[in-house]
Design an enzyme around this catalytic site. Structure first.
Site, mmCIF file in Angstrom:
data_model
loop_
_atom_site.group_PDB
_atom_site.id
_atom_site.type_symbol
_atom_site.label_atom_id
_atom_site.label_comp_id
_atom_site.label_asym_id
_atom_site.label_seq_id
_atom_site.Cartn_x
_atom_site.Cartn_y
_atom_site.Cartn_z
ATOM 1 N N ASP A 170 0.556 -1.281 -0.264
ATOM 2 C CA ASP A 170 0.012 0.283 0.020
ATOM 3 C C ASP A 170 0.710 1.120 -0.191
ATOM 4 O O ASP A 170 2.149 2.034 0.982
ATOM 5 C CB ASP A 170 -0.769 -0.431 1.166
ATOM 6 C CG ASP A 170 -1.902 0.849 1.116
ATOM 7 O OD1 ASP A 170 -3.154 0.903 0.462
ATOM 8 O OD2 ASP A 170 -1.229 2.445 1.677
ATOM 9 N N TYR A 218 3.112 9.915 0.506
ATOM 10 C CA TYR A 218 4.674 9.122 1.432
ATOM 11 C C TYR A 218 5.638 9.571 1.223
ATOM 12 O O TYR A 218 6.461 9.918 2.211
ATOM 13 C CB TYR A 218 3.745 7.427 1.764
ATOM 14 C CG TYR A 218 2.401 7.515 2.595
ATOM 15 C CD1 TYR A 218 1.980 8.147 2.987
ATOM 16 C CD2 TYR A 218 2.255 5.917 2.230
ATOM 17 C CE1 TYR A 218 0.743 7.489 3.377
ATOM 18 C CE2 TYR A 218 1.188 5.592 2.237
ATOM 19 C CZ TYR A 218 0.138 6.886 2.417
ATOM 20 O OH TYR A 218 -1.251 6.113 3.044
ATOM 21 N N LYS A 273 -1.902 5.975 -4.339
ATOM 22 C CA LYS A 273 -2.860 7.129 -3.906
ATOM 23 C C LYS A 273 -3.061 8.483 -4.709
ATOM 24 O O LYS A 273 -2.202 8.647 -4.254
ATOM 25 C CB LYS A 273 -3.322 7.332 -2.542
ATOM 26 C CG LYS A 273 -3.855 5.925 -1.387
ATOM 27 C CD LYS A 273 -3.834 6.137 -0.402
ATOM 28 C CE LYS A 273 -4.045 4.776 0.300
ATOM 29 N NZ LYS A 273 -2.402 4.400 0.793
ATOM 30 N N HIS A 313 -7.476 9.955 -2.405
ATOM 31 C CA HIS A 313 -6.748 9.802 -0.380
ATOM 32 C C HIS A 313 -7.530 9.935 0.290
ATOM 33 O O HIS A 313 -8.035 9.494 1.746
ATOM 34 C CB HIS A 313 -5.076 10.352 -0.821
ATOM 35 C CG HIS A 313 -4.320 9.797 0.454
ATOM 36 N ND1 HIS A 313 -3.062 9.424 0.502
ATOM 37 C CD2 HIS A 313 -4.716 9.122 1.213
ATOM 38 C CE1 HIS A 313 -2.440 9.235 1.559
ATOM 39 N NE2 HIS A 313 -3.299 8.614 1.891
#
Ligand SMILES: NC(=O)c1ccc[n+]([C@@H]2O[C@H](COP(=O)([O-])OP(=O)(O)OC[C@H]3O[C@@H](n4cnc5c(N)ncnc54)[C@H](OP(=O)(O)O)[C@@H]3O)[C@@H](O)[C@H]2O)c1
Length: 314
Positions: free
Chosen positions: A43, A48, A73, A106
């Site tokens: 994931d 990130y 996302k 997201h």
């Protein structure tokens, strides 16, 4: 490995590896080790900031691409239709992939295009159904272009998903939401089941590594809940394994984050834990609709977002 069947006939591995807050310099090692020991689902997300390191591990693995399930996302500053495909292509490039298995919106929160994290309420743009449908339509074009196999939502209420179900042409494949014994998401789970969608739970271990400003005073501990501790001791396993075994036993997918080799192994093994009905019932009784990540960081002064309009009271 157990799988979640999606309406397209695709199978998503029930237990995947989370990569949020997996530090630079650690995440490639963690993903490499995870793939080596049997993880097949990772994931990711642009925000990130580590998709290029995940990509290094993907480039080096001997596991064939078709055996992997890679999710990313769409960040909140790229929801305008013209920005959707370039954002997806940036993630593909960082990950070194030709296609994603799943791409999620997201958050149901929109940011100005030049803003990664809002500094003031004026960086945030109000959410509307029309806007959500335009973003969705641009994502559908990405499916048609072969850049992604499935599209879905993250942090969406059922009310917001229903708009996409009613007016979109491609069904959302997965709803990713916070899910653990304090937030069991029974209504969302039933809703996804009724609509042929998979459901994935994030923060399954309580996300204790999230940034300090997202912690609330006096929040409940999950890994040290007395019932979870007692169950782990009785079954000769760990509290984290109980939480993950519970998630997979109820037919949901789950994506614990770890960069520690021993915890990676422990978490993967938990997908095979079968909890007895009596133990499932003990955990059922822990539900208290408690969110560790309630989105309050979107509620800066002057922001159009409130807890009510993000979660729609669900
Ligand atoms: N869609 C969204 O908005 C959203 C939001 C949050 C998260 N996510 C996704 O969901 C993933 C998981 O959620 P999360 O990262 O917030 O939190 P989490 O998986 O609930 O918790 C991760 C924390 O638990 C520790 N941990 C891992 N395995 C453990 C074990 N067996 N025993 C004890 N501690 C353990 C990790 O440390 P070590 O690394 O040191 O093991 C880390 O500090 C994320 O990484 C991300 O991919 C999505």
């Amino acid at each position: 490995m157990k799988y979640i069947m999606l309406h397209t006939g695709a199978k998503m591995p029930a237990l995947g590896l989370g990569t949020w807050q997996a530090a630079k310099g650690e995440v490639a090692r963690a993903v490499t080790e995870a793939l080596r020991i049997g993880y097949r689902h990772v994931d990711c997300a642009h925000v990130y900031g580590n998709e290029n390191e995940v990509g290094e591990a993907l480039a080096a693995t001997p596991v064939p691409r078709r055996e992997l399930w890679i999710t990313s996302k769409l960040w909140n500053n790229s929801q305008c239709p013209k920005d959707v495909r370039p954002a997806l292509e940036r993630s593909l490039e960082a990950l070194g992939l030709d296609y994603l298995d799943l791409y999620l919106i997201h958050w149901p929160v929109q940011l100005s295009h030049t803003v990664m994290y809002p500094q003031s309420g004026s960086d945030l743009i109000a959410w509307t159904e029309e806007h959500a449908l335009e973003t969705w339509s641009a994502l559908e074009d990405c499916v048609r272009a072969g850049l992604v196999r499935h599209i879905g939502t993250s942090n969406f209420s059922m009310k917001k998903i229903q708009v996409l179900l009613d007016k979109g042409s491609i069904l959302p494949a997965v709803s990713q939401v916070e899910m653990h014994p304090y937030l069991q998401q029974n209504k969302m789970r039933a809703y996804c089941q009724a609509n042929g969608m998979g459901i994935t739970g994030f923060a399954p271990l309580g996300s204790k590594h999230r940034p300090a400003h997202q912690h609330k005073e006096g929040e409940p501990g999950l890994l040290n809940h007395p019932d979870i501790l007692a169950m782990a001791e009785r079954l000769g396993t760990t509290p984290a394994s109980i939480l993950l075994g519970w998630a997979v036993s109820r037919g949901t997918s789950v994506i614990p984050k770890s960069t520690n080799p021993e915890r990676l192994r422990q978490n993967l093994a938990a997908a095979d834990l079968e909890l007895a009905e009596a133990d499932m019932a003990i955990i059922s009784a822990m539900d208290m609709s408690y969110r560790f990540l309630d989105g309050s960081h979107w509620m800066l002064k002057g922001s159009p977002y409130t807890l009510e309009n993000i979660w729609d009271g669900e």
